[in-house]
Design a protein around this motif. Structure first.
Motif, short mmCIF file in Angstrom:
data_model
loop_
_atom_site.label_atom_id
_atom_site.label_comp_id
_atom_site.label_asym_id
_atom_site.label_seq_id
_atom_site.Cartn_x
_atom_site.Cartn_y
_atom_site.Cartn_z
N PRO A 16 0.79 -1.24 0.00
CA PRO A 16 0.00 0.00 0.00
C PRO A 16 0.82 1.29 0.00
CG PRO A 16 0.04 -0.91 2.19
CD PRO A 16 0.74 -1.91 1.32
N GLU A 18 2.69 4.19 -1.67
CA GLU A 18 2.50 4.73 -3.01
C GLU A 18 3.78 5.45 -3.42
OE1 GLU A 18 -1.21 6.87 -3.25
OE2 GLU A 18 -2.36 5.08 -2.71
N SER A 196 -4.04 6.69 -4.83
CA SER A 196 -5.41 6.70 -4.32
C SER A 196 -6.16 7.93 -4.82
CB SER A 196 -5.40 6.70 -2.79
OG SER A 196 -4.76 5.54 -2.30
N GLY A 197 -7.44 7.74 -5.15
CA GLY A 197 -8.29 8.85 -5.55
C GLY A 197 -8.07 9.39 -6.93
N LYS A 219 -11.05 -3.92 -3.31
CA LYS A 219 -10.42 -2.90 -2.47
C LYS A 219 -9.60 -1.92 -3.32
CE LYS A 219 -10.13 -5.49 1.88
NZ LYS A 219 -9.23 -6.13 2.87
N GLU A 220 -8.98 -2.42 -4.38
CA GLU A 220 -8.22 -1.55 -5.27
C GLU A 220 -9.14 -0.56 -5.98
OE1 GLU A 220 -4.41 -1.35 -6.55
OE2 GLU A 220 -5.13 -1.16 -4.50
N HIS A 222 -11.94 0.58 -4.88
CA HIS A 222 -12.34 1.57 -3.87
C HIS A 222 -11.21 2.55 -3.60
CE1 HIS A 222 -14.40 3.13 -0.32
NE2 HIS A 222 -13.24 3.05 0.31
N ARG A 223 -9.98 2.06 -3.51
CA ARG A 223 -8.82 2.93 -3.24
C ARG A 223 -8.63 3.97 -4.33
NH1 ARG A 223 -3.54 3.34 -4.79
NH2 ARG A 223 -3.66 1.52 -6.16
N LEU A 224 -8.81 3.56 -5.57
CA LEU A 224 -8.53 4.44 -6.69
C LEU A 224 -9.62 5.48 -6.93
CD1 LEU A 224 -7.04 2.02 -9.37
CD2 LEU A 224 -5.83 3.57 -7.84
N LYS A 227 -12.77 10.48 -3.54
CA LYS A 227 -13.55 10.41 -2.29
C LYS A 227 -14.94 10.99 -2.46
CE LYS A 227 -10.27 8.53 0.14
NZ LYS A 227 -10.39 7.10 0.53
N TRP A 278 -14.62 0.88 4.27
CA TRP A 278 -14.71 1.52 2.96
C TRP A 278 -15.46 2.84 3.10
CZ3 TRP A 278 -15.72 -2.50 -1.48
CH2 TRP A 278 -14.73 -3.47 -1.43
#
Length: 313
Positions: A16, A18, A196-197, A219-220, A222-224, A227, A278
């Motif tokens: 995780p 980055e 992320s985002g 999960k990936e 959601h991470r990308l 928000k 999440w």
């Protein structure tokens, strides 16, 4: 690989964390990097760029790993090209599945990602709905074909008719699809090489039952996602198989374990369940199913019902 991606890429092996990748450019034409490499200052991994293709899957064949997937074979490539573009070829046997999936996505500012893009149809569709769309797949054959379509705008396809007989067709992309606004890279949907985002529009079509750890892929995604003000399209037939993932990793199709019951119900619960960490949560906007086909030869088709959920936040 278009230069627009250069400053966005991170090391997929270090997630995780980055870690931004450094670059070494050997050959480029305009905004397209044709030859070079991307390197991680933390783990030392080097990801080559060859013939315009960035290899950002840590297990990519370009980095020396064994790669004998069925998705690298000519018959499977032909089958997927027909599945994605059969309606563009005006084949009466084709379904409008990719148009229907694309119609579920609203025009939206920002970038889009098509995880498990295969030969690129949905990525091209998203050139009409976003500022820039990235298709990611771990099949070199698929990504090479998608980039060829991006560059040349047309391609000859040999469709299997019967036995060794084939029929050549010519695929030409619709003028409305903007090649300047798409790119395709080799990558793993379970460890995507972006911060992320990064994306306001995200899609995972017919993929989650094909990866070794489906929850990691979810999960990936959601991470990308941004928000706020993001849209996510998920669709899958839930053809769970131990050839793709051990049963304990399935997100449905079992009576016991962490995800008993049906896959779509579990996916919708994941998107809305704050206990999974999440946050912010997703709100389901639409759900249903779309029929699509895969063509093996002129007399053999596979008809598949893919269950979808469109969520926003």
């Amino acid at each position: 690989m278009k230069r627009v991606l250069l400053n966005l890429l991170i090391c997929p092996a270090c997630l995780p964390a980055e870690i931004v990748l450094g670059s070494r450019i050997i050959k480029e034409e305009g905004e397209d990097i044709l030859e070079g490499s991307l390197s991680c200052p933390q783990c030392g991994n080097v990801y080559p760029v060859r013939e315009g293709i960035a290899f950002l899957d840590p297990a990519s064949p370009a980095r020396g790993a064994k790669h004998d997937s069925k998705y690298e074979t000519a018959p499977v490539l032909s089958s997927y090209l027909w599945s994605h573009y059969g309606d563009i070829l005006e084949d009466p046997e084709a379904t409008p599945a990719y148009r229907e999936w694309a119609d579920l996505m609203a025009p939206h500012a920002g970038m889009a990602v098509d995880a498990g893009s295969a030969v690129g149809r949905f990525t091209f569709e998203m050139s009409l709905k976003s500022d820039f769309a990235v298709g990611v797949d771990n099949s070199l054959s698929f990504i090479r074909s998608a980039r060829r379509l991006m560059m040349d705008r047309c391609m000859k396809i040999d469709l299997k008719e019967e036995g060794h007989f084939t029929r050549e067709v010519v695929l030409s992309l619709p003028e409305a699809w903007d090649s300047r606004k798409v790119e395709f890279i080799v990558g793993d949907a379970q460890c995507l090489p972006f911060p992320s985002g990064t994306f306001s529009s995200l899609a995972s079509l017919n993929l989650v039952d094909k990866v070794p750890v489906p929850l990691r892929h979810m999960k990936e995604m959601h991470r990308l996602a941004a928000k706020q003000d993001a849209q996510l399209l998920f669709s899958d037939p839930f053809s769970w198989s131990e050839d793709a993932a051990p049963q304990e990793n399935w997100l449905g199709g079992t009576e016991k374990g962490p995800f008993p019951g049906r896959g779509m119900e579990n996916i919708m619960a994941l998107l809305a369940n704050e206990k999974n960490g999440w946050s912010p949560l997703w709100r389901v906007e639409r759900h249903g199913h779309i029929w699509w086909k895969i063509r093996t030869h002129a007399n053999h088709f596979e008809l598949i019902r893919s269950c979808f959920v469109k969520a926003v936040r």
